[in-house]
Design an enzyme around this catalytic site. Structure first.
Site, mmCIF file in Angstrom:
data_model
loop_
_atom_site.group_PDB
_atom_site.id
_atom_site.type_symbol
_atom_site.label_atom_id
_atom_site.label_comp_id
_atom_site.label_asym_id
_atom_site.label_seq_id
_atom_site.Cartn_x
_atom_site.Cartn_y
_atom_site.Cartn_z
ATOM 1 N N THR A 92 25.431 -63.283 18.746
ATOM 2 C CA THR A 92 26.096 -62.585 17.649
ATOM 3 C C THR A 92 26.242 -61.138 17.335
ATOM 4 O OG1 THR A 92 25.388 -62.550 15.063
ATOM 5 C CG2 THR A 92 23.502 -62.624 16.971
ATOM 6 N N ASP A 93 27.236 -60.894 16.420
ATOM 7 C CA ASP A 93 27.416 -59.546 16.320
ATOM 8 C C ASP A 93 26.251 -58.750 15.527
ATOM 9 O OD1 ASP A 93 27.541 -60.578 13.731
ATOM 10 O OD2 ASP A 93 29.818 -59.738 13.367
ATOM 11 N N GLU A 94 25.362 -59.417 15.066
ATOM 12 C CA GLU A 94 24.243 -59.069 14.352
ATOM 13 C C GLU A 94 23.432 -57.983 15.084
ATOM 14 O OE1 GLU A 94 22.270 -61.123 11.285
ATOM 15 O OE2 GLU A 94 24.110 -62.263 10.645
ATOM 16 N N TYR A 152 15.767 -62.176 12.574
ATOM 17 C CA TYR A 152 16.728 -63.190 13.162
ATOM 18 C C TYR A 152 17.480 -62.336 14.518
ATOM 19 C CZ TYR A 152 21.194 -65.074 14.187
ATOM 20 O OH TYR A 152 22.614 -65.447 14.965
ATOM 21 N N LYS A 187 17.710 -62.513 18.572
ATOM 22 C CA LYS A 187 19.074 -62.589 19.283
ATOM 23 C C LYS A 187 19.255 -61.560 20.216
ATOM 24 C CE LYS A 187 21.732 -65.442 19.256
ATOM 25 N NZ LYS A 187 21.684 -66.954 19.722
HETATM 26 P P1 NAD Z 1 22.787 -73.816 13.476
HETATM 27 O O1 NAD Z 1 21.624 -73.568 13.001
HETATM 28 O O2 NAD Z 1 23.736 -74.507 12.746
HETATM 29 O O3 NAD Z 1 22.436 -75.055 14.719
HETATM 30 C C1 NAD Z 1 21.490 -74.828 15.593
HETATM 31 C C2 NAD Z 1 20.985 -75.963 16.254
HETATM 32 O O4 NAD Z 1 20.074 -75.632 17.362
HETATM 33 C C3 NAD Z 1 20.573 -77.188 15.643
HETATM 34 O O5 NAD Z 1 21.261 -78.286 15.861
HETATM 35 C C4 NAD Z 1 19.154 -77.059 15.915
HETATM 36 O O6 NAD Z 1 18.624 -78.543 15.910
HETATM 37 C C5 NAD Z 1 19.175 -76.641 17.049
HETATM 38 N N1 NAD Z 1 17.763 -76.145 17.853
HETATM 39 C C6 NAD Z 1 17.088 -75.347 16.859
HETATM 40 N N2 NAD Z 1 15.857 -74.912 17.546
HETATM 41 C C7 NAD Z 1 16.038 -75.807 18.689
HETATM 42 C C8 NAD Z 1 15.116 -75.707 19.903
HETATM 43 N N3 NAD Z 1 13.635 -74.990 19.924
HETATM 44 N N4 NAD Z 1 15.170 -76.697 20.888
HETATM 45 C C9 NAD Z 1 16.469 -77.331 20.893
HETATM 46 N N5 NAD Z 1 17.347 -77.195 19.646
HETATM 47 C C10 NAD Z 1 17.227 -76.509 18.812
HETATM 48 O O7 NAD Z 1 23.464 -72.849 14.160
HETATM 49 P P2 NAD Z 1 25.048 -72.065 14.521
HETATM 50 O O8 NAD Z 1 25.417 -71.451 13.184
HETATM 51 O O9 NAD Z 1 25.877 -73.262 14.889
HETATM 52 O O10 NAD Z 1 24.567 -71.217 15.728
HETATM 53 C C11 NAD Z 1 24.711 -71.475 17.041
HETATM 54 C C12 NAD Z 1 24.882 -70.309 17.755
HETATM 55 O O11 NAD Z 1 25.645 -69.372 17.499
HETATM 56 C C13 NAD Z 1 23.227 -69.539 17.456
HETATM 57 O O12 NAD Z 1 22.958 -69.010 18.864
HETATM 58 C C14 NAD Z 1 23.704 -68.378 16.632
HETATM 59 O O13 NAD Z 1 22.856 -67.264 16.949
HETATM 60 C C15 NAD Z 1 25.098 -67.915 17.259
HETATM 61 N N6 NAD Z 1 26.076 -67.563 16.251
HETATM 62 C C16 NAD Z 1 26.272 -68.138 15.009
HETATM 63 C C17 NAD Z 1 27.261 -67.851 14.026
HETATM 64 C C18 NAD Z 1 27.658 -68.087 12.795
HETATM 65 O O14 NAD Z 1 28.145 -67.503 12.247
HETATM 66 N N7 NAD Z 1 26.789 -69.467 12.356
HETATM 67 C C19 NAD Z 1 27.807 -66.733 14.720
HETATM 68 C C20 NAD Z 1 27.791 -66.005 15.892
HETATM 69 C C21 NAD Z 1 26.846 -66.480 16.684
HETATM 70 O O1 DAU Z 2 27.411 -62.244 12.082
HETATM 71 C C1 DAU Z 2 27.100 -63.514 12.429
HETATM 72 C C2 DAU Z 2 25.973 -64.095 11.703
HETATM 73 O O2 DAU Z 2 26.458 -64.695 10.729
HETATM 74 C C3 DAU Z 2 25.332 -65.254 12.709
HETATM 75 O O3 DAU Z 2 24.796 -64.601 13.673
HETATM 76 C C4 DAU Z 2 24.138 -65.851 11.619
HETATM 77 O O4 DAU Z 2 23.710 -67.127 12.282
HETATM 78 C C5 DAU Z 2 25.005 -66.479 10.488
HETATM 79 O O5 DAU Z 2 24.095 -67.067 9.634
HETATM 80 C C6 DAU Z 2 25.818 -65.276 9.729
HETATM 81 O O6 DAU Z 2 24.871 -64.608 9.059
HETATM 82 P P1 DAU Z 2 25.055 -63.706 7.832
HETATM 83 O O7 DAU Z 2 23.707 -63.317 7.314
HETATM 84 O O8 DAU Z 2 26.002 -62.817 7.558
HETATM 85 O O9 DAU Z 2 25.256 -65.290 7.041
HETATM 86 P P2 DAU Z 2 24.948 -65.918 5.483
HETATM 87 O O10 DAU Z 2 26.175 -66.772 5.161
HETATM 88 O O11 DAU Z 2 23.781 -65.975 5.363
HETATM 89 O O12 DAU Z 2 25.367 -64.439 4.482
HETATM 90 C C7 DAU Z 2 26.759 -63.783 4.557
HETATM 91 C C8 DAU Z 2 26.747 -63.004 3.450
HETATM 92 O O13 DAU Z 2 26.635 -63.241 2.161
HETATM 93 C C9 DAU Z 2 25.587 -61.777 3.763
HETATM 94 O O14 DAU Z 2 26.110 -60.352 3.472
HETATM 95 C C10 DAU Z 2 24.450 -62.312 2.747
HETATM 96 C C11 DAU Z 2 25.320 -62.885 1.405
HETATM 97 N N1 DAU Z 2 24.728 -64.029 0.901
HETATM 98 C C12 DAU Z 2 24.192 -65.002 1.541
HETATM 99 C C13 DAU Z 2 23.639 -66.154 0.848
HETATM 100 C C14 DAU Z 2 23.167 -67.331 1.553
HETATM 101 C C15 DAU Z 2 24.626 -64.004 -0.674
HETATM 102 O O15 DAU Z 2 25.072 -63.006 -1.111
HETATM 103 N N2 DAU Z 2 23.944 -65.018 -1.286
HETATM 104 C C16 DAU Z 2 23.580 -66.081 -0.562
HETATM 105 O O16 DAU Z 2 23.199 -66.884 -1.079
#
Ligand code: NAD
Ligand code: DAU
Length: 349
Positions: A131-133, A156, A160
């Protein structure tokens, strides 16, 4: 011919990635290992569950003996590592779950792959999805580059970042064949409604408050999930071993502007009077340590591997809303049971 282990394939991004690889590469064997936490849902993969090149294994990436057995049984040639605890707010209330899965789980997977491959790294790839975080928080100017120093600020992002460091350590120490990508915020179908966009879609449908943390001025760079998995496919097949690639949407929105755009589109689609959904916007207590701005510079990916996002945000958002409106059963299912408990605790209702 590849036999690929996808971890976390039942989650949001993992399910799109699994679908892409199962359908685009019928000669690859895909094994999806997922613990099926609250975020994992096999309904996300209904359309490919009977494909001849697809197998599901329920299991935990921290279970080293299971991982060792799987490497012996399937003789994987590639790993696409998606499994993680992924929600920042949950990491604030339960950091150890994040250390366990994201740090110990990634290290266990690396160890099992290292033992399974036993120094035979030709044609092998361990791809870590990150992730970019990890880069921390930007001010109003600037971008995250692949060379930006890590500065994670939530449990988180720290977990990562740790996992990225361990993956790189295996590359430098053992010449282990790794690739890493760091992506910005994804959105699209099958996104669990604890994250901003699907949570607001769900609440607009149900006329519930739209909780905006702080003043809504935080900025995220949004990318349609299918563009992300297309980038992963490109990097997996064409990227260089040992390299990191940033993936982003060149698409920055403040949270408040994004939610207003969502309200506008949903009022139109639901046949509600203009301005109806915006009235649901409610400013709530800010997230602890809330990162102000993320913005990815994805020039390396464009110049070296010719990848660009394909969708404009308004179009991607419209497709996403349509998917949720057409899949109310999925939304009802994932928002029943434990979701209510989480929601009440998180938002104090
Ligand atoms: P998600 O939470 O939707 O899915 C995570 C999956 O991993 C689920 O199916 C869960 O059951 C499985 N899991 C969790 N713990 C586990 C364990 N101990 N063993 C096996 N499986 C397990 O997550 P996502 O949003 O799809 O993110 C997927 C990946 O991409 C993550 O590594 C996240 O850091 C990265 N990522 C997410 C975003 C985003 O915006 N969602 C952006 C950049 C990177
Ligand atoms: O940047 C990549 C990341 O983006 C991934 O690595 C994470 O897995 C993914 O969850 C996401 O993280 P964020 O924290 O940016 O996403 P989230 O949807 O939780 O929040 C997006 C923005 O909205 C953030 O600034 C927090 C704000 N927010 C979020 C929630 C859930 C609110 O204002 N209200 C809310 O209820």
């Amino acid at each position: 011919m590849h036999t690929i282990l996808i971890t976390g394939g039942a989650g949001f991004i993992g399910s799109h990635l699994t679908r892409l690889f199962v359908t685009k590469y019928p000669n690859y064997k895909i094994v999806n290992l997922d613990k099926l936490t609250y975020a994992g849902n096999l309904e996300n993969l209904k359309d490919v569950e009977n494909a001849p090149n697809y197998t599901f294994v329920k299991g935990d990436i921290t279970d080293l003996s299971l991982l060792r057995e799987l490497f012996v049984q399937y003789k994987f040639t590639g790993v696409l590592h998606c499994a993680a605890e992924s929600h920042v707010d949950r990491s604030i209330t339960d950091p150890l779950a994040f250390i366990n899965t994201n740090v110990v789980g990634t290290a266990s997977l690396l160890q099992a792959a290292k033992e399974g491959w036993n120094g035979q790294y030709d044609e092998k790839i361990f791809y870590h999805i990150s992730t970019d975080e990890v880069y921390g928080s930007l001010g109003k100017e600037g971008f995250f580059y692949e060379t930006t120093a890590y500065d994670p600020r939530s449990p988180y992002s720290a977990s990562k970042a740790s996992s990225d460091h361990i993956v790189r350590a295996f590359y430098h120490t053992y010449h282990f064949p790794v690739k890493i990508s760091n992506c910005s915020n994804n959105y699209g179908p099958f996104h669990f409604p604890e994250k901003l966009i699907p949570l607001c879609i769900h609440n607009i449908i149900n006329n519930k408050p739209l909780p905006i943390y702080g003043k809504g001025e935080n900025v995220r760079d949004w990318l349609y999930v299918e563009d992300h998995v297309r980038a992963i496919d490109t990097i997996f097949h064409k990227g260089k071993i040992g390299e990191t690639y940033n993936i982003g949407g060149h698409n920055e929105w403040t949270n408040i502007d994004l939610v207003k755009e969502l309200c506008r589109q949903m009022d139109e689609k639901l046949g509600r009077e203009k301005g109806t959904s915006e009235k649901l916007i409610t400013y709530v207590t800010d997230r602890a340590g809330h990162d102000l701005r993320y913005a990815i510079d994805a020039t390396k990916l464009k110049n070296e591997l010719d990848w660009l996002p394909s969708l404009q945000f308004e179009e991607g958002l419209s497709k996403t809303i349509d998917w949720y409106l057409n899949n109310k059963e999925w939304l009802d299912e994932v928002t029943s049971g434990n979701y209510q408990k989480y929601y009440n605790k998180q938002y104090g209702v």
